[in-house]
Design a protein around this motif. Structure first.
Motif, short mmCIF file in Angstrom:
data_model
loop_
_atom_site.label_atom_id
_atom_site.label_comp_id
_atom_site.label_asym_id
_atom_site.label_seq_id
_atom_site.Cartn_x
_atom_site.Cartn_y
_atom_site.Cartn_z
N SER A 285 -6.16 4.26 11.08
CA SER A 285 -6.18 2.81 11.24
C SER A 285 -5.16 2.14 10.31
N MET A 286 -5.61 1.36 9.34
CA MET A 286 -4.69 0.75 8.38
C MET A 286 -3.92 1.82 7.62
N GLY A 287 -4.55 2.97 7.41
CA GLY A 287 -3.86 4.09 6.78
C GLY A 287 -2.72 4.60 7.64
N GLY A 288 -2.88 4.52 8.96
CA GLY A 288 -1.80 4.90 9.87
C GLY A 288 -0.64 3.91 9.81
N MET A 289 -0.96 2.65 9.61
CA MET A 289 0.10 1.65 9.40
C MET A 289 0.87 1.98 8.12
N THR A 290 0.13 2.36 7.09
CA THR A 290 0.75 2.76 5.83
C THR A 290 1.60 4.01 6.02
N ALA A 291 1.10 4.97 6.78
CA ALA A 291 1.83 6.21 7.03
C ALA A 291 3.14 5.94 7.77
N GLN A 292 3.12 5.04 8.75
CA GLN A 292 4.35 4.70 9.47
C GLN A 292 5.35 4.03 8.54
N THR A 293 4.85 3.20 7.65
CA THR A 293 5.72 2.55 6.68
C THR A 293 6.38 3.58 5.78
N LEU A 294 5.63 4.59 5.37
CA LEU A 294 6.19 5.66 4.55
C LEU A 294 7.28 6.41 5.31
N ALA A 295 7.05 6.67 6.59
CA ALA A 295 8.05 7.38 7.40
C ALA A 295 9.33 6.56 7.57
N LEU A 296 9.20 5.24 7.60
CA LEU A 296 10.37 4.38 7.76
C LEU A 296 11.11 4.16 6.44
N THR A 297 10.37 4.07 5.34
CA THR A 297 11.00 3.76 4.06
C THR A 297 11.44 5.01 3.30
N LEU B 281 0.84 -1.20 0.00
CA LEU B 281 0.00 0.00 0.00
C LEU B 281 0.87 1.25 0.00
N ALA B 282 1.94 1.23 0.80
CA ALA B 282 2.84 2.38 0.86
C ALA B 282 3.49 2.63 -0.50
N ARG B 283 3.84 1.56 -1.21
CA ARG B 283 4.44 1.75 -2.54
C ARG B 283 3.46 2.40 -3.51
N ASP B 284 2.18 2.06 -3.40
CA ASP B 284 1.17 2.71 -4.24
C ASP B 284 1.12 4.22 -3.96
N VAL B 285 1.16 4.57 -2.68
CA VAL B 285 1.11 5.99 -2.32
C VAL B 285 2.32 6.73 -2.88
N VAL B 286 3.50 6.14 -2.74
CA VAL B 286 4.72 6.78 -3.25
C VAL B 286 4.65 6.93 -4.76
N ALA B 287 4.14 5.91 -5.44
CA ALA B 287 4.03 5.99 -6.90
C ALA B 287 3.11 7.13 -7.31
N LEU B 288 2.00 7.31 -6.60
CA LEU B 288 1.08 8.41 -6.90
C LEU B 288 1.76 9.76 -6.66
N LEU B 289 2.47 9.89 -5.54
CA LEU B 289 3.13 11.16 -5.23
C LEU B 289 4.23 11.47 -6.24
N ASP B 290 4.95 10.45 -6.68
CA ASP B 290 5.96 10.67 -7.72
C ASP B 290 5.30 11.16 -9.01
N HIS B 291 4.17 10.55 -9.33
CA HIS B 291 3.41 10.93 -10.52
C HIS B 291 2.97 12.40 -10.44
N LEU B 292 2.64 12.85 -9.24
CA LEU B 292 2.15 14.23 -9.04
C LEU B 292 3.28 15.22 -8.80
N GLY B 293 4.50 14.72 -8.72
CA GLY B 293 5.64 15.61 -8.51
C GLY B 293 5.75 16.14 -7.09
N VAL B 294 5.25 15.37 -6.12
CA VAL B 294 5.30 15.78 -4.72
C VAL B 294 6.55 15.19 -4.06
N GLY B 295 7.37 16.04 -3.46
CA GLY B 295 8.56 15.58 -2.76
C GLY B 295 8.26 15.37 -1.29
N ARG B 296 8.42 16.41 -0.49
CA ARG B 296 8.13 16.33 0.94
C ARG B 296 6.61 16.37 1.16
#
Length: 258
Positions: A96-108, A74-89
């Protein structure tokens, strides 16, 4: 609403607010069997002065695709979307599960995450043996009963019954394979031992009456964070639905911190 294709899934998303805002974009990530409209109140408020991106995770809402096998996926999907949109920081806000995804993004992707917001989320699902066996047995129930039981108990005491039933119907519309695959992914998720690696300012907002992911599990996670601010509200697991204005106000204060 726009669409973006990644790894066989077509993700529905909204990208709102001024692109030239000096404020870091918010990325709103919903939970299990939900969709991006969990964040309607926050999107309306924050998009007036900063960029806000929210998406339907694969297999949820208006997005297509099979269930992700892991939270990492799920985190990889989010990163792919942000890359597509040109979002850096960005600032991930996950429920809930989205918070698990958010923590994964912060770690990766620690170089891209400026702050972190976890709503009714934890680092690992930890229950007694009896509770664990009950949860495992519940997966053997007919699908609609399984979903209904989980959604019904997600709301705090006194929430209007017609509202609860509406969200039960919406959750049951999520494909069974998506629901069950991600249920297993959440059960397998574990970043509790890595909490100390997330060094950005973090807000943890939780419902006092949350029986899905009890508040004590959030507090256990918070102890490992170097910079965690905790807020506990009078609600159940569905804070974005039960107390939308209060949640927005808490987020507003946190984001205004230097």
């Amino acid at each position: 609403m726009a669409r973006f294709t990644v790894d066989g899934a077509e993700l529905a998303y909204d990208d709102e607010g001024p692109r030239d805002s000096p404020s870091t974009p918010l990325v709103l990530i919903h939970g299990w069997t939900a969709d991006r409209h969990r964040w309607d109140h926050q999107t309306a408020h924050f998009s007036a002065h900063r960029r806000v991106i929210r998406l339907d995770l694969r297999g949820h809402g208006e997005s297509t695709g099979a269930g992700a096998p892991t939270i990492d996926a799920l985190a990889r999907d989010v990163v792919a979307l942000l890359d597509h949109l040109g979002v850096g920081r960005f600032i991930p806000v996950g429920h809930s599960m989205g918070g698990m995804t958010a923590q994964t993004l912060a770690l990766t992707h620690p170089e891209r995450v400026e702050r972190l917001v976890l709503v009714n989320s934890i680092g690992r699902m930890t229950y007694s043996r009896a509770r664990g066996l009950l949860m495992a047995a519940s997966t053997l129930a007919p699908f609609k009963l399984f979903v209904a039981a989980n959604i019904r108990r997600a709301f705090g005491p006194g929430h209007p019954r017609d509202e609860v039933e509406k969200y039960i119907r919406a959750s049951a519309a999520t494909p069974r394979e998506v629901v069950m695959t991600l249920y297993a992914a959440m059960r397998a998720f574990d970043v509790l031992g890595r909490a100390g690696e997330i060094r950005v300012p973090t807000l943890m907002v939780h419902g006092y009456h949350d029986v899905q992911l009890p508040v004590r599990q959030m507090l256990r996670l918070a102890k490992g964070y170097p910079d965690a601010e905790i807020r506990v509200l009078d609600a159940g697991h569905e804070l974005p639905l039960e107390r939308p204005a209060d949640l927005t106000a808490v987020l507003d204060r946190f984001l205004a911190r230097p």
